[in-house]
Design an enzyme around this catalytic site. Sequence first.
Site, PDB file in Angstrom:
ATOM      1  CB  SER A 197      -0.865   0.041   1.255  1.00 20.63           C
ATOM      2  OG  SER A 197      -1.724  -1.050   1.287  1.00 20.63           O
ATOM      3  CD  GLU A 225      -1.760   4.187  -6.651  1.00 20.49           C
ATOM      4  OE1 GLU A 225      -1.576   5.403  -6.623  1.00 20.49           O
ATOM      5  OE2 GLU A 225      -1.696   3.470  -5.630  1.00 20.49           O
TER       6      GLU A 225
HETATM    7  N1  3HC Z   1     -16.318  -8.457  -3.214  1.00 16.98           N
HETATM    8  C1  3HC Z   1     -16.962  -8.454  -4.403  1.00 16.98           C
HETATM    9  N2  3HC Z   1     -17.972  -7.594  -4.705  1.00 16.98           N
HETATM   10  C2  3HC Z   1     -18.347  -6.751  -3.731  1.00 16.98           C
HETATM   11  C3  3HC Z   1     -17.725  -6.707  -2.477  1.00 16.98           C
HETATM   12  C4  3HC Z   1     -16.664  -7.620  -2.243  1.00 16.98           C
HETATM   13  N3  3HC Z   1     -16.000  -7.653  -1.086  1.00 16.98           N
HETATM   14  N4  3HC Z   1     -18.315  -5.754  -1.733  1.00 16.98           N
HETATM   15  C5  3HC Z   1     -19.271  -5.210  -2.504  1.00 16.98           C
HETATM   16  N5  3HC Z   1     -19.287  -5.802  -3.710  1.00 16.98           N
HETATM   17  C6  3HC Z   1     -20.130  -5.454  -4.850  1.00 16.98           C
HETATM   18  C7  3HC Z   1     -21.549  -5.891  -4.639  1.00 16.98           C
HETATM   19  O1  3HC Z   1     -21.742  -7.212  -5.105  1.00 16.98           O
HETATM   20  C8  3HC Z   1     -22.329  -4.860  -5.434  1.00 16.98           C
HETATM   21  O2  3HC Z   1     -22.331  -5.200  -6.803  1.00 16.98           O
HETATM   22  P1  3HC Z   1     -23.658  -4.942  -7.727  1.00 16.98           P
HETATM   23  O3  3HC Z   1     -24.081  -3.529  -7.420  1.00 16.98           O
HETATM   24  O4  3HC Z   1     -23.169  -5.137  -9.110  1.00 16.98           O
HETATM   25  O5  3HC Z   1     -24.646  -5.966  -7.292  1.00 16.98           O
HETATM   26  C9  3HC Z   1     -21.513  -3.599  -5.311  1.00 16.98           C
HETATM   27  O6  3HC Z   1     -20.190  -4.025  -4.962  1.00 16.98           O
HETATM   28  C10 3HC Z   1     -22.057  -2.691  -4.240  1.00 16.98           C
HETATM   29  O7  3HC Z   1     -22.085  -3.439  -3.031  1.00 16.98           O
HETATM   30  P2  3HC Z   1     -23.192  -3.303  -1.898  1.00 16.98           P
HETATM   31  O8  3HC Z   1     -24.494  -2.902  -2.539  1.00 16.98           O
HETATM   32  O9  3HC Z   1     -23.176  -4.537  -1.060  1.00 16.98           O
HETATM   33  O10 3HC Z   1     -22.647  -2.197  -0.940  1.00 16.98           O
HETATM   34  P3  3HC Z   1     -22.235  -0.729  -1.252  1.00 16.98           P
HETATM   35  O11 3HC Z   1     -23.043  -0.119  -2.329  1.00 16.98           O
HETATM   36  O12 3HC Z   1     -22.201  -0.102   0.084  1.00 16.98           O
HETATM   37  O13 3HC Z   1     -20.740  -0.862  -1.812  1.00 16.98           O
HETATM   38  C11 3HC Z   1     -18.415  -0.905  -1.563  1.00 16.98           C
HETATM   39  C12 3HC Z   1     -19.732  -1.471  -1.083  1.00 16.98           C
HETATM   40  C13 3HC Z   1     -18.166  -1.331  -3.005  1.00 16.98           C
HETATM   41  C14 3HC Z   1     -17.317  -1.485  -0.685  1.00 16.98           C
HETATM   42  C15 3HC Z   1     -18.486   0.662  -1.492  1.00 16.98           C
HETATM   43  O14 3HC Z   1     -18.915   1.055  -0.226  1.00 16.98           O
HETATM   44  C16 3HC Z   1     -17.177   1.336  -1.793  1.00 16.98           C
HETATM   45  O15 3HC Z   1     -16.791   1.488  -2.943  1.00 16.98           O
HETATM   46  N6  3HC Z   1     -16.467   1.787  -0.719  1.00 16.98           N
HETATM   47  C17 3HC Z   1     -15.206   2.464  -0.856  1.00 16.98           C
HETATM   48  C18 3HC Z   1     -14.130   1.452  -1.069  1.00 16.98           C
HETATM   49  C19 3HC Z   1     -12.774   2.093  -1.177  1.00 16.98           C
HETATM   50  O16 3HC Z   1     -12.597   3.297  -1.087  1.00 16.98           O
HETATM   51  N7  3HC Z   1     -11.761   1.239  -1.374  1.00 16.98           N
HETATM   52  C20 3HC Z   1     -10.403   1.682  -1.407  1.00 16.98           C
HETATM   53  C21 3HC Z   1      -9.810   1.462  -0.073  1.00 16.98           C
HETATM   54  S1  3HC Z   1      -8.134   2.023  -0.033  1.00 16.98           S
HETATM   55  C22 3HC Z   1      -7.265   0.729  -0.606  1.00 16.98           C
HETATM   56  O17 3HC Z   1      -7.745  -0.339  -0.904  1.00 16.98           O
HETATM   57  C23 3HC Z   1      -5.816   0.974  -0.709  1.00 16.98           C
HETATM   58  C24 3HC Z   1      -5.057   0.218   0.333  1.00 16.98           C
HETATM   59  O18 3HC Z   1      -3.710   0.304  -0.034  1.00 16.98           O
HETATM   60  C25 3HC Z   1      -5.225   0.744   1.744  1.00 16.98           C
END
Ligand code: 3HC
Length: 282
Positions: free
Chosen positions: A117, A150
């Site tokens: 990360s 990235e």
């Molecule tokens: N695996 C697979 N698919 C997933 C999932 C998972 N763990 N979590 C959610 N999904 C999918 C769902 O199936 C759904 O798909 P669909 O709309 O096509 O049916 C879609 O994502 C939306 O999911 P939900 O309706 O259950 O829930 P939300 O609308 O609340 O979305 C989320 C969940 C996608 C996690 C959303 O809240 C989000 O995008 N959050 C921000 C995530 C983010 O910022 N990530 C970056 C973190 S930083 C990082 O990773 C860097 C590291 O180095 C620290």
Amino acid sequence: MERVGIIGGGQMGAGIAEVCAKAGVDVVVREVTQELAAAGEARIQKSLERAVSRGKLQQADAEAAMGRIRFTTDLRLMADRELVIEAIVEHEGLKVATFEELDGIVADDTIVASNTSSLPITRLSAAMSNPSRFLGLHFFNPVPVMALVEVVETLILDPEVAARAEAFVTEVLGKTVIRSKDRAGFIVNMLLVPYLTEAIRMFEQGFASKEDIDTGMRLGANHPMGPLQLCDYIGLDTMKLVADVLFEEFKSPQYAPPPLLSRMVEAGLLGRKSGRGFYDYS
Ligand code: 3HC
């Protein structure tokens, strides 16, 4: 690239293995114990079942994807891989030790990547005898959903290696690539982490409730999650490790982990994965 190895079957490793297998790639996932390997397998199985239940994947395709993934505790199974992506805990010493072991196993032309990360890629690449074939491939959580990767380039990276890795990520995995120079945090975490730690400070200082901070950014900036929810989602231990690396690199107070973050990690309040962080998930 048809044979990929993933080192680490946690949240990120399992997600990367899943997207590779769904794209038709043969995948080997290495974990350190049988129990962790089984947990990684269960994680992928659950995610594929979720995709099937949401109508995004056919049952037969989910089974075929699962059939393309082998789980092992033996790093030597990386010997025939064309690309190996490391996705273990964000700990420089453990990563370096893993790459040193891997160096004696993989072929000369294998591309090796870290999903770190924040850690500078050049420091990790020094563990390999051919650092020009080593780069950063930074995926985002949840990997099946997040469109970005990235590609992190060191000063000594072979441009052909970067091009092959980028082609794999875009053409095979269907992700969008941004290229970053090699400095702690790359592009996204360099911007994201100070924002998240600032939200923790705001809460720590009693300026606003956690709910209001999160609602503010969800409804006021259209973020899918508020910053404290996102900290819980990423894992507070990972957050702390990334903030530590940023602070070490830039020595600027804006990157320093807030005391509350440190105390929560020491208390085992790691967010969703431990059942409690800023919010209670039990
Ligand atoms: N695996 C697979 N698919 C997933 C999932 C998972 N763990 N979590 C959610 N999904 C999918 C769902 O199936 C759904 O798909 P669909 O709309 O096509 O049916 C879609 O994502 C939306 O999911 P939900 O309706 O259950 O829930 P939300 O609308 O609340 O979305 C989320 C969940 C996608 C996690 C959303 O809240 C989000 O995008 N959050 C921000 C995530 C983010 O910022 N990530 C970056 C973190 S930083 C990082 O990773 C860097 C590291 O180095 C620290």
